[in-house]
Scaffold this motif. Structure first.
Motif, mmCIF file in Angstrom:
data_model
loop_
_atom_site.group_PDB
_atom_site.id
_atom_site.type_symbol
_atom_site.label_atom_id
_atom_site.label_comp_id
_atom_site.label_asym_id
_atom_site.label_seq_id
_atom_site.Cartn_x
_atom_site.Cartn_y
_atom_site.Cartn_z
ATOM 1 N N SER A 1 0.825 -1.203 0.000
ATOM 2 C CA SER A 1 0.000 0.000 0.000
ATOM 3 C C SER A 1 0.866 1.263 0.000
ATOM 4 C CB SER A 1 -0.895 0.007 1.242
ATOM 5 O OG SER A 1 -0.090 0.189 2.408
ATOM 6 N N LYS A 2 0.232 2.398 -0.196
ATOM 7 C CA LYS A 2 0.934 3.678 -0.107
ATOM 8 C C LYS A 2 1.579 3.821 1.274
ATOM 9 C CE LYS A 2 0.024 8.659 -0.039
ATOM 10 N NZ LYS A 2 -0.985 9.724 -0.186
ATOM 11 N N HIS A 3 0.865 3.417 2.311
ATOM 12 C CA HIS A 3 1.401 3.476 3.676
ATOM 13 C C HIS A 3 2.621 2.582 3.815
ATOM 14 C CE1 HIS A 3 1.528 2.523 8.062
ATOM 15 N NE2 HIS A 3 1.343 3.834 8.129
ATOM 16 N N ASP A 4 2.559 1.359 3.269
ATOM 17 C CA ASP A 4 3.703 0.454 3.306
ATOM 18 C C ASP A 4 4.906 1.073 2.596
ATOM 19 O OD1 ASP A 4 2.171 -1.504 4.606
ATOM 20 O OD2 ASP A 4 1.679 -2.537 2.723
ATOM 21 N N LEU A 5 4.653 1.678 1.448
ATOM 22 C CA LEU A 5 5.722 2.328 0.693
ATOM 23 C C LEU A 5 6.312 3.480 1.493
ATOM 24 C CD1 LEU A 5 7.415 2.759 -1.867
ATOM 25 C CD2 LEU A 5 5.480 4.060 -2.818
ATOM 26 N N TYR A 6 5.466 4.267 2.124
ATOM 27 C CA TYR A 6 5.937 5.387 2.937
ATOM 28 C C TYR A 6 6.856 4.888 4.056
ATOM 29 C CZ TYR A 6 5.752 9.673 5.750
ATOM 30 O OH TYR A 6 6.076 10.796 6.454
ATOM 31 N N LEU A 7 6.442 3.849 4.758
ATOM 32 C CA LEU A 7 7.267 3.308 5.844
ATOM 33 C C LEU A 7 8.592 2.769 5.312
ATOM 34 C CD1 LEU A 7 4.591 1.507 8.015
ATOM 35 C CD2 LEU A 7 5.783 3.649 8.503
ATOM 36 N N ARG A 8 8.531 2.149 4.150
ATOM 37 C CA ARG A 8 9.768 1.631 3.562
ATOM 38 C C ARG A 8 10.709 2.769 3.178
ATOM 39 N NH1 ARG A 8 9.955 -3.086 -0.920
ATOM 40 N NH2 ARG A 8 12.200 -3.088 -1.219
ATOM 41 N N THR A 9 10.163 3.858 2.635
ATOM 42 C CA THR A 9 11.022 4.992 2.295
ATOM 43 C C THR A 9 11.592 5.618 3.571
ATOM 44 O OG1 THR A 9 9.189 6.605 2.209
ATOM 45 C CG2 THR A 9 9.807 5.526 0.136
ATOM 46 N N LEU A 10 10.794 5.684 4.621
ATOM 47 C CA LEU A 10 11.267 6.261 5.879
ATOM 48 C C LEU A 10 12.394 5.421 6.473
ATOM 49 C CD1 LEU A 10 11.075 8.376 8.132
ATOM 50 C CD2 LEU A 10 9.218 6.995 9.132
ATOM 51 N N THR A 11 12.230 4.122 6.519
ATOM 52 C CA THR A 11 13.291 3.274 7.073
ATOM 53 C C THR A 11 14.532 3.289 6.179
ATOM 54 O OG1 THR A 11 12.313 1.275 6.109
ATOM 55 C CG2 THR A 11 11.735 1.782 8.387
ATOM 56 N N THR A 12 14.346 3.379 4.880
ATOM 57 C CA THR A 12 15.483 3.506 3.965
ATOM 58 C C THR A 12 16.220 4.811 4.234
ATOM 59 O OG1 THR A 12 14.415 2.158 2.268
ATOM 60 C CG2 THR A 12 16.154 3.662 1.527
ATOM 61 N N TYR A 13 15.466 5.895 4.399
ATOM 62 C CA TYR A 13 16.073 7.187 4.729
ATOM 63 C C TYR A 13 16.879 7.090 6.021
ATOM 64 C CZ TYR A 13 16.746 11.797 6.609
ATOM 65 O OH TYR A 13 17.331 12.899 7.170
ATOM 66 N N ILE A 14 16.285 6.511 7.053
ATOM 67 C CA ILE A 14 16.944 6.417 8.351
ATOM 68 C C ILE A 14 18.240 5.616 8.235
ATOM 69 C CG2 ILE A 14 16.736 5.426 10.674
ATOM 70 C CD1 ILE A 14 13.739 6.340 10.570
ATOM 71 N N ASN B 1 10.281 15.643 9.022
ATOM 72 C CA ASN B 1 9.030 15.853 8.284
ATOM 73 C C ASN B 1 7.999 14.797 8.668
ATOM 74 O OD1 ASN B 1 10.630 17.747 6.998
ATOM 75 N ND2 ASN B 1 10.518 16.798 4.995
ATOM 76 N N ALA B 2 8.426 13.538 8.705
ATOM 77 C CA ALA B 2 7.509 12.440 9.029
ATOM 78 C C ALA B 2 6.961 12.580 10.441
ATOM 79 C CB ALA B 2 8.222 11.099 8.869
ATOM 80 N N ALA B 3 7.827 12.965 11.378
ATOM 81 C CA ALA B 3 7.397 13.109 12.776
ATOM 82 C C ALA B 3 6.360 14.205 12.931
ATOM 83 C CB ALA B 3 8.601 13.399 13.670
ATOM 84 N N THR B 4 6.522 15.281 12.184
ATOM 85 C CA THR B 4 5.584 16.389 12.327
ATOM 86 C C THR B 4 4.312 16.181 11.515
ATOM 87 O OG1 THR B 4 6.736 17.650 10.607
ATOM 88 C CG2 THR B 4 7.361 18.070 12.886
ATOM 89 N N ALA C 1 9.586 4.314 14.255
ATOM 90 C CA ALA C 1 10.785 4.449 13.424
ATOM 91 C C ALA C 1 11.548 5.730 13.754
ATOM 92 C CB ALA C 1 10.413 4.412 11.946
ATOM 93 N N VAL C 2 10.835 6.838 13.843
ATOM 94 C CA VAL C 2 11.489 8.121 14.087
ATOM 95 C C VAL C 2 12.043 8.185 15.509
ATOM 96 C CG1 VAL C 2 11.142 10.621 14.211
ATOM 97 C CG2 VAL C 2 10.185 9.333 12.305
ATOM 98 N N CYS C 3 11.279 7.732 16.490
ATOM 99 C CA CYS C 3 11.772 7.759 17.876
ATOM 100 C C CYS C 3 13.015 6.883 18.031
ATOM 101 C CB CYS C 3 10.682 7.329 18.848
ATOM 102 S SG CYS C 3 9.442 8.619 19.110
ATOM 103 N N GLY C 4 13.032 5.742 17.379
ATOM 104 C CA GLY C 4 14.218 4.887 17.436
ATOM 105 C C GLY C 4 15.434 5.586 16.852
ATOM 106 N N TYR C 5 15.250 6.229 15.713
ATOM 107 C CA TYR C 5 16.330 6.973 15.059
ATOM 108 C C TYR C 5 16.813 8.120 15.944
ATOM 109 C CZ TYR C 5 18.275 10.314 11.616
ATOM 110 O OH TYR C 5 19.050 11.226 10.938
ATOM 111 N N ASP D 1 0.741 8.160 13.698
ATOM 112 C CA ASP D 1 0.959 6.877 13.028
ATOM 113 C C ASP D 1 1.959 6.083 13.872
ATOM 114 O OD1 ASP D 1 2.140 4.825 11.414
ATOM 115 O OD2 ASP D 1 1.472 5.877 9.607
ATOM 116 N N PRO D 2 1.531 4.982 14.485
ATOM 117 C CA PRO D 2 2.435 4.266 15.403
ATOM 118 C C PRO D 2 3.698 3.739 14.727
ATOM 119 C CG PRO D 2 0.361 3.066 15.121
ATOM 120 C CD PRO D 2 0.213 4.366 14.411
ATOM 121 N N ASP D 3 3.612 3.365 13.464
ATOM 122 C CA ASP D 3 4.782 2.862 12.759
ATOM 123 C C ASP D 3 5.795 3.981 12.510
ATOM 124 O OD1 ASP D 3 3.740 0.201 12.547
ATOM 125 O OD2 ASP D 3 2.522 0.851 10.843
#
Length: 189
Positions: free
Chosen positions: A50-63, A106-109, A120-124, A114-116
């Motif tokens: 899904s779009k949400h899955d893709l977003y999370l994947r891009t976020l973890t890739t960024y991190i 950006n994702a955090a704000t 991800a952001v808090c861990g980073y 979104d718990p996912d």
């Protein structure tokens, strides 16, 4: 017989990352993603979910890229301690063509509920603050302080670093960001 992919998933993921980074989750439609990634709807969903899955994947890739870039900057610094902290504060994500600022900020704000994204952001951010604490501990002034005092100082520097990332997103110049990093470091000298 299964068909082979006619696109490079890593390239498509990077294109999606830049779209989400520039425009955010809500303002990035599936049509915009497909155009940027050079793929059709079926390929998008079959490969990335899904779009949400893709977003999370891009976020973890960024991190992952960000943490690698930060580690390289600290390793390349001509010393540890505050020199390493300054290198960290001025490090950039090593992805050619990436937008200014920080995708994690950006994702955090944009998606704090979104718990996912939150996880991800808090861990980073936690790992980044721990890296700052480790670097501060290399300084004589911080070598023997109580752990709570060191953690508070590291968190304050980290929070200032997040502010530098916001300033970068807003178009602050490199000299302005350098001066702000130096001002931030003066608080822990």
């Amino acid at each position: 017989m299964a068909r082979t992919k006619s696109f490079e998933p890593a390239y498509a993921l990077r294109k999606a990352l830049f779209e989400f980074w520039r425009n955010g989750y809500e303002r990035t439609s599936t049509d915009v993603l497909m155009a940027a990634m050079g793929i059709g709807k079926r390929s998008l969903y079959d490969t990335f979910g899904s779009k949400h899955d893709l977003y999370l994947r891009t976020l973890t890739t960024y991190i992952e890229h960000a943490e690698e870039s930060h580690a390289q900057a600290v390793e390349a610094a001509p010393g540890k301690g505050l020199v390493g902290v300054r290198a960290l504060l001025r490090s950039h994500v090593a992805l050619p063509g990436c937008p200014a600022g920080c995708f994690a900020v950006n994702a955090a704000t944009e998606r704090p509920d979104d718990p996912d994204v939150h996880a991800a952001v808090c861990g980073y951010f936690t790992r980044s603050a721990e890296r700052i604490a480790w670097l501060l501990r290399q300084e004589e002034r911080w070598a023997t302080v109580r752990p709570q005092q060191l953690d508070r100082a590291a968190q304050a520097v980290h929070n200032g670093w997040l502010g530098l990332r916001v300033q970068a997103r807003l178009g602050a110049s490199e000299p302005e960001l350098d001066a702000a990093a130096d001002d931030l470091l003066s608080s822990v000298r």
